[in-house]
Scaffold this active site. Structure first.
Site, PDB file in Angstrom:
ATOM      1  N   GLU A  71      -3.365  -2.972   9.369  1.00 19.38           N
ATOM      2  CA  GLU A  71      -2.064  -3.646   9.371  1.00 19.38           C
ATOM      3  C   GLU A  71      -2.198  -5.017   8.717  1.00 19.38           C
ATOM      4  O   GLU A  71      -3.320  -5.546   8.587  1.00 19.38           O
ATOM      5  CB  GLU A  71      -1.577  -3.825  10.820  1.00 19.38           C
ATOM      6  CG  GLU A  71      -1.295  -2.529  11.540  1.00 19.38           C
ATOM      7  CD  GLU A  71      -0.251  -1.672  10.828  1.00 19.38           C
ATOM      8  OE1 GLU A  71       0.891  -2.114  10.654  1.00 19.38           O
ATOM      9  OE2 GLU A  71      -0.590  -0.545  10.424  1.00 19.38           O
ATOM     10  N   THR A  85       0.832  -1.213   0.000  1.00 15.42           N
ATOM     11  CA  THR A  85       0.000   0.000   0.000  1.00 15.42           C
ATOM     12  C   THR A  85       0.865   1.261   0.000  1.00 15.42           C
ATOM     13  O   THR A  85       0.674   2.165  -0.821  1.00 15.42           O
ATOM     14  CB  THR A  85      -0.916   0.002   1.247  1.00 15.42           C
ATOM     15  OG1 THR A  85      -1.666  -1.214   1.261  1.00 15.42           O
ATOM     16  CG2 THR A  85      -1.860   1.179   1.248  1.00 15.42           C
ATOM     17  N   VAL A  86       1.819   1.349   0.906  1.00 16.94           N
ATOM     18  CA  VAL A  86       2.602   2.577   1.061  1.00 16.94           C
ATOM     19  C   VAL A  86       3.745   2.640   0.044  1.00 16.94           C
ATOM     20  O   VAL A  86       3.943   3.653  -0.632  1.00 16.94           O
ATOM     21  CB  VAL A  86       3.162   2.695   2.503  1.00 16.94           C
ATOM     22  CG1 VAL A  86       3.870   4.035   2.678  1.00 16.94           C
ATOM     23  CG2 VAL A  86       2.046   2.547   3.528  1.00 16.94           C
ATOM     24  N   GLY A 109      -6.851  -0.437   2.479  1.00 14.96           N
ATOM     25  CA  GLY A 109      -5.401  -0.341   2.759  1.00 14.96           C
ATOM     26  C   GLY A 109      -5.074   0.361   4.063  1.00 14.96           C
ATOM     27  O   GLY A 109      -3.953   0.795   4.271  1.00 14.96           O
ATOM     28  N   GLY A 129      -3.584   4.897   4.887  1.00 12.41           N
ATOM     29  CA  GLY A 129      -3.848   4.809   3.447  1.00 12.41           C
ATOM     30  C   GLY A 129      -2.584   5.127   2.660  1.00 12.41           C
ATOM     31  O   GLY A 129      -1.674   5.792   3.166  1.00 12.41           O
ATOM     32  N   LYS A 132       6.121   1.640  12.918  1.00 11.11           N
ATOM     33  CA  LYS A 132       6.013   1.945  14.342  1.00 11.11           C
ATOM     34  C   LYS A 132       6.265   0.723  15.219  1.00 11.11           C
ATOM     35  O   LYS A 132       6.754   0.854  16.340  1.00 11.11           O
ATOM     36  CB  LYS A 132       4.656   2.567  14.669  1.00 11.11           C
ATOM     37  CG  LYS A 132       3.433   1.818  14.163  1.00 11.11           C
ATOM     38  CD  LYS A 132       3.041   2.195  12.768  1.00 11.11           C
ATOM     39  CE  LYS A 132       2.030   1.240  12.204  1.00 11.11           C
ATOM     40  NZ  LYS A 132       1.189   1.766  11.205  1.00 11.11           N
ATOM     41  N   GLU A 168       8.476   9.905  10.012  1.00 13.30           N
ATOM     42  CA  GLU A 168       7.250  10.708  10.158  1.00 13.30           C
ATOM     43  C   GLU A 168       5.984   9.871   9.973  1.00 13.30           C
ATOM     44  O   GLU A 168       4.967  10.061  10.650  1.00 13.30           O
ATOM     45  CB  GLU A 168       7.261  11.852   9.135  1.00 13.30           C
ATOM     46  CG  GLU A 168       6.137  12.837   9.293  1.00 13.30           C
ATOM     47  CD  GLU A 168       6.144  13.517  10.649  1.00 13.30           C
ATOM     48  OE1 GLU A 168       7.026  14.347  10.894  1.00 13.30           O
ATOM     49  OE2 GLU A 168       5.261  13.194  11.477  1.00 13.30           O
ATOM     50  N   LYS A 192       2.517   3.615  18.527  1.00 17.37           N
ATOM     51  CA  LYS A 192       2.634   5.033  18.161  1.00 17.37           C
ATOM     52  C   LYS A 192       2.759   5.903  19.417  1.00 17.37           C
ATOM     53  O   LYS A 192       3.576   6.817  19.474  1.00 17.37           O
ATOM     54  CB  LYS A 192       1.409   5.444  17.339  1.00 17.37           C
ATOM     55  CG  LYS A 192       1.377   4.774  15.967  1.00 17.37           C
ATOM     56  CD  LYS A 192       0.006   4.872  15.324  1.00 17.37           C
ATOM     57  CE  LYS A 192      -0.013   4.296  13.925  1.00 17.37           C
ATOM     58  NZ  LYS A 192      -1.354   4.086  13.382  1.00 17.37           N
ATOM     59  N   ASP A 234      -1.318  -1.225  17.797  1.00 15.34           N
ATOM     60  CA  ASP A 234      -0.773  -0.231  16.869  1.00 15.34           C
ATOM     61  C   ASP A 234      -0.798   1.161  17.509  1.00 15.34           C
ATOM     62  O   ASP A 234       0.176   1.922  17.418  1.00 15.34           O
ATOM     63  CB  ASP A 234      -1.587  -0.258  15.572  1.00 15.34           C
ATOM     64  CG  ASP A 234      -1.094   0.768  14.569  1.00 15.34           C
ATOM     65  OD1 ASP A 234      -0.004   0.562  14.008  1.00 15.34           O
ATOM     66  OD2 ASP A 234      -1.778   1.783  14.368  1.00 15.34           O
TER      67      ASP A 234
HETATM   68  P1  NAP Z   1       1.668  -4.009   2.893  1.00 19.98           P
HETATM   69  O1  NAP Z   1       0.668  -3.451   1.965  1.00 19.98           O
HETATM   70  O2  NAP Z   1       1.376  -5.284   3.593  1.00 19.98           O
HETATM   71  O3  NAP Z   1       3.053  -4.138   2.110  1.00 19.98           O
HETATM   72  C1  NAP Z   1       4.166  -4.791   2.627  1.00 19.98           C
HETATM   73  C2  NAP Z   1       5.194  -4.951   1.537  1.00 19.98           C
HETATM   74  O4  NAP Z   1       6.345  -5.579   2.080  1.00 19.98           O
HETATM   75  C3  NAP Z   1       4.725  -5.830   0.359  1.00 19.98           C
HETATM   76  O5  NAP Z   1       5.167  -5.265  -0.847  1.00 19.98           O
HETATM   77  C4  NAP Z   1       5.423  -7.165   0.620  1.00 19.98           C
HETATM   78  O6  NAP Z   1       5.784  -7.849  -0.584  1.00 19.98           O
HETATM   79  C5  NAP Z   1       6.701  -6.699   1.282  1.00 19.98           C
HETATM   80  N1  NAP Z   1       7.254  -7.718   2.178  1.00 19.98           N
HETATM   81  C6  NAP Z   1       6.667  -8.291   3.243  1.00 19.98           C
HETATM   82  N2  NAP Z   1       7.520  -9.174   3.816  1.00 19.98           N
HETATM   83  C7  NAP Z   1       8.638  -9.168   3.064  1.00 19.98           C
HETATM   84  C8  NAP Z   1       9.857  -9.879   3.112  1.00 19.98           C
HETATM   85  N3  NAP Z   1      10.101 -10.768   4.084  1.00 19.98           N
HETATM   86  N4  NAP Z   1      10.785  -9.618   2.180  1.00 19.98           N
HETATM   87  C9  NAP Z   1      10.551  -8.702   1.195  1.00 19.98           C
HETATM   88  N5  NAP Z   1       9.416  -8.002   1.091  1.00 19.98           N
HETATM   89  C10 NAP Z   1       8.471  -8.228   2.028  1.00 19.98           C
HETATM   90  O7  NAP Z   1       2.002  -2.958   4.052  1.00 19.98           O
HETATM   91  P2  NAP Z   1       1.753  -1.381   4.040  1.00 19.98           P
HETATM   92  O8  NAP Z   1       0.361  -1.127   4.457  1.00 19.98           O
HETATM   93  O9  NAP Z   1       2.299  -0.794   2.815  1.00 19.98           O
HETATM   94  O10 NAP Z   1       2.654  -0.958   5.314  1.00 19.98           O
HETATM   95  C11 NAP Z   1       4.058  -0.894   5.217  1.00 19.98           C
HETATM   96  C12 NAP Z   1       4.583  -0.272   6.509  1.00 19.98           C
HETATM   97  O11 NAP Z   1       4.029   1.025   6.669  1.00 19.98           O
HETATM   98  C13 NAP Z   1       4.224  -1.027   7.800  1.00 19.98           C
HETATM   99  O12 NAP Z   1       5.256  -0.852   8.727  1.00 19.98           O
HETATM  100  C14 NAP Z   1       2.970  -0.299   8.277  1.00 19.98           C
HETATM  101  O13 NAP Z   1       2.770  -0.426   9.648  1.00 19.98           O
HETATM  102  C15 NAP Z   1       3.343   1.110   7.928  1.00 19.98           C
HETATM  103  N6  NAP Z   1       2.222   2.023   7.754  1.00 19.98           N
HETATM  104  C16 NAP Z   1       1.167   1.682   6.955  1.00 19.98           C
HETATM  105  C17 NAP Z   1       0.149   2.577   6.779  1.00 19.98           C
HETATM  106  C18 NAP Z   1      -1.043   2.265   5.933  1.00 19.98           C
HETATM  107  O14 NAP Z   1      -1.997   3.070   5.910  1.00 19.98           O
HETATM  108  N7  NAP Z   1      -1.062   1.161   5.199  1.00 19.98           N
HETATM  109  C19 NAP Z   1       0.190   3.825   7.421  1.00 19.98           C
HETATM  110  C20 NAP Z   1       1.286   4.154   8.233  1.00 19.98           C
HETATM  111  C21 NAP Z   1       2.298   3.239   8.386  1.00 19.98           C
HETATM  112  P3  NAP Z   1       4.676  -8.434  -1.606  1.00 19.98           P
HETATM  113  O15 NAP Z   1       3.911  -7.223  -2.108  1.00 19.98           O
HETATM  114  O16 NAP Z   1       5.451  -9.076  -2.685  1.00 19.98           O
HETATM  115  O17 NAP Z   1       3.826  -9.345  -0.804  1.00 19.98           O
HETATM  116  N1  HSE Z   2      -3.116   0.409  10.447  1.00 21.46           N
HETATM  117  C1  HSE Z   2      -2.771   1.759  10.761  1.00 21.46           C
HETATM  118  C2  HSE Z   2      -4.038   2.536  11.047  1.00 21.46           C
HETATM  119  C3  HSE Z   2      -2.042   2.373   9.611  1.00 21.46           C
HETATM  120  O1  HSE Z   2      -5.133   2.044  10.756  1.00 21.46           O
HETATM  121  O2  HSE Z   2      -3.941   3.633  11.588  1.00 21.46           O
HETATM  122  C4  HSE Z   2      -1.509   3.757   9.919  1.00 21.46           C
HETATM  123  O3  HSE Z   2      -0.478   3.690  10.848  1.00 21.46           O
END
Ligand code: NAP
Ligand code: HSE
Length: 439
Positions: free
Chosen positions: A192, A14-15, A189, A304, A107, A131, A207, A203
């Site tokens: 977690e 997603t990110v 998206g 998101g 986080k 951030e 934070k 979560d």
């Molecule tokens: P996500 O959609 O689950 O994406 C995770 C990515 O990491 C995927 O591309 C996955 O590969 C890759 N991955 C997972 N395990 C791996 C491994 N062992 N080796 C190599 N690649 C690996 O997660 P996300 O929502 O983008 O979140 C990413 C981070 O940002 C997390 O720490 C989350 O807490 C943080 N975050 C997310 C949001 C949000 O709104 N989503 C907001 C703030 C912070 P594949 O695609 O090939 O499966």
């Molecule tokens: N899963 C987290 C949330 C992503 O819903 O706030 C942002 O950190």
């Protein structure tokens, strides 16, 4: 013009995919703003065949983020994999050890290993920016780390999980089930990879632990946070709260008390007319209360792809604009070796108002017994009401709702324990703390 800043992005979910897309689409404007181009030279994810809607020409692919951190031709390692351990932790450690700047949204990782990683970054003269790790697109880390230096904080609190706020809002507004709202948050998206981290409150705790360190200058203590998620909140609680002039939000609160720092995450009733009560959906809000500034409330998108990528992008561009030889901002607001030890205030000594919902057998004396148990524990009641269900019969359960004036957590637990022993209670009592914004 200075040389291009070369970045490697680990995690293209997603990110990560949003970030790479934005860097590509905005490359000209970013070059002007930073005085140098920013180019993605390497990426890593698990599945190379997945269509992520991003152009991959000229970008080196790595199956393993640790190998990318070790060997790729990059200046900045961006970690968007997730998780406190495993690939995320090893790759960040490897990148810092190699002397690369690191940007992460993780986080969970920072709440577990933040102090060690900050020490490593500072020893290596690297930046560790994060951030996006707290409150999505809201620039709260920069605000605490850079803009409010010198303020003494008394309390910080807020809605820090977009998934939970989205669920509570849709349950209240549209009467949807908890499970349906969670599914939708996942589809959008927000959640977690393991959504129990969202709904069980972990979560928010991750934070909060980071903000506590930035605000109070102490070591990160994520495992010393009182924790309750939103899984026990029913539509009945939401309606009862509304009748009393409150809304229910999952809050993270850190507060300085005489006995130490109180950190807690729990469903919370906030007055309906407060600004934080109006914060709906995936939106987050963080309130900072300090002596010089007063109260600052920051509200914005909490999760998101784009909102989070915006915060990651800000961190990357800060690195692009930084100049060699300039002093780095300390990762955790002050040099990591100068952080104070964390002094925990006991949850039992928390003082505040409480909402208590009891389902009871409809017998004579129950109402009086409840009032007596409260009085025995010196709990002063703001209100006690019986929501009588008609027709009243001996075997028909009734709901009694109490709202207390400010009282001690220990007194409420004792009183509720005593009521449980009386034999007229049906199911578990619901206890929700009340938090009042300043002013
Ligand atoms: P996500 O959609 O689950 O994406 C995770 C990515 O990491 C995927 O591309 C996955 O590969 C890759 N991955 C997972 N395990 C791996 C491994 N062992 N080796 C190599 N690649 C690996 O997660 P996300 O929502 O983008 O979140 C990413 C981070 O940002 C997390 O720490 C989350 O807490 C943080 N975050 C997310 C949001 C949000 O709104 N989503 C907001 C703030 C912070 P594949 O695609 O090939 O499966
Ligand atoms: N899963 C987290 C949330 C992503 O819903 O706030 C942002 O950190």
């Amino acid at each position: 013009m200075a040389d291009a800043l070369k970045i490697g992005v680990a995690g293209l979910g997603t990110v990560g995919a949003s970030l790479v897309r934005i860097l590509h689409q905005r490359s000209n404007a970013l070059t002007v703003a930073c005085g140098r181009p920013i180019i993605v030279t390497a990426v890593s994810a698990r599945d190379k065949t997945k269509d992520r809607g991003i152009a991959m020409d000229g970008i080196l692919w790595f199956d393993d983020p640790v190998t990318m951190a070790e060997t790729a031709d990059i200046d900045v390692f961006v970690e968007l994999v997730g998780g406190a351990e495993g690939a995320a932790e090893q790759s960040v450690r490897t990148a810092l050890t190699r002397g690369l700047h690191v940007v992460t949204a993780n986080k969970a990782l920072l709440s577990r290993h933040g102090v060690e990683l900050a020490k490593l970054a500072e020893a290596k003269g690297c930046l560790l920016n994060y951030e996006a790790a707290v409150a999505g697109g809201i620039p709260v880390i920069k605000t605490l780390r850079e803009s409010l230096t010198g303020n003494n904080f008394s309390r910080i609190y807020g809605i820090m999980n977009g998934t939970c706020n989205y669920i509570l809002t849709r349950m209240e507004r549209e009467g949807l089930s908890f499970a349906d709202c969670l599914k939708e948050a996942q589809r959008l998206g927000y959640a977690e990879a393991d959504p129990s981290f969202d709904i069980e409150g972990n979560d928010t705790a991750h934070k909060l632990s980071i903000l506590t360190t930035l605000a109070f200058g102490c070591e990160i203590a994520a495992d010393q946070i009182y924790l309750e998620g939103i899984t026990n909140i029913s539509i009945e609680d939401i309606h009862a709260a509304a009748d009393l002039g409150y809304r229910i939000k999952l809050l993270g609160v850190a507060q300085k008390t005489e006995s130490g720092i109180e950190q807690r995450v729990h469903p919370t009733m906030v007055p309906h007319d407060s600004v934080i009560a109006q914060v709906d959906g995936v939106t987050n809000a963080v309130a900072l209360e300090s002596d010089i500034l007063g109260e600052l409330l920051m509200v914005g998108p909490g999760a998101g792809g784009n909102a989070t990528a915006s915060a990651v992008l800000g961190d990357v561009t800060d690195i692009a604009k930084s100049r060699p030889g300039a002093q780095n901002v300390p990762v955790l607001g002050r040099p990591a070796h100068l952080l104070d030890a964390y002094r925990q205030a006991e949850m039992q000594s928390h003082e505040g108002g409480y909402f208590i919902r009891l389902t009871v057998q409809d017998r004579t004396g129950v109402f009086a017994s409840i009032a007596t148990r409260m009085a025995e524990n010196a709990i002063s009641l703001e209100s006690i009401v019986q929501h009588a269900k008609e027709p009243a019969t001996a075997d028909r359960p009734q709901t009694i709702i109490l709202v207390t004036h400010a009282t001690m957590e220990s007194a409420v637990r004792k009183a509720v324990g005593a009521i449980k022993g009386e034999g007229y209670l049906i199911g578990e009592p619901q206890v929700i703390r009340i938090e009042r914004p300043k002013g």
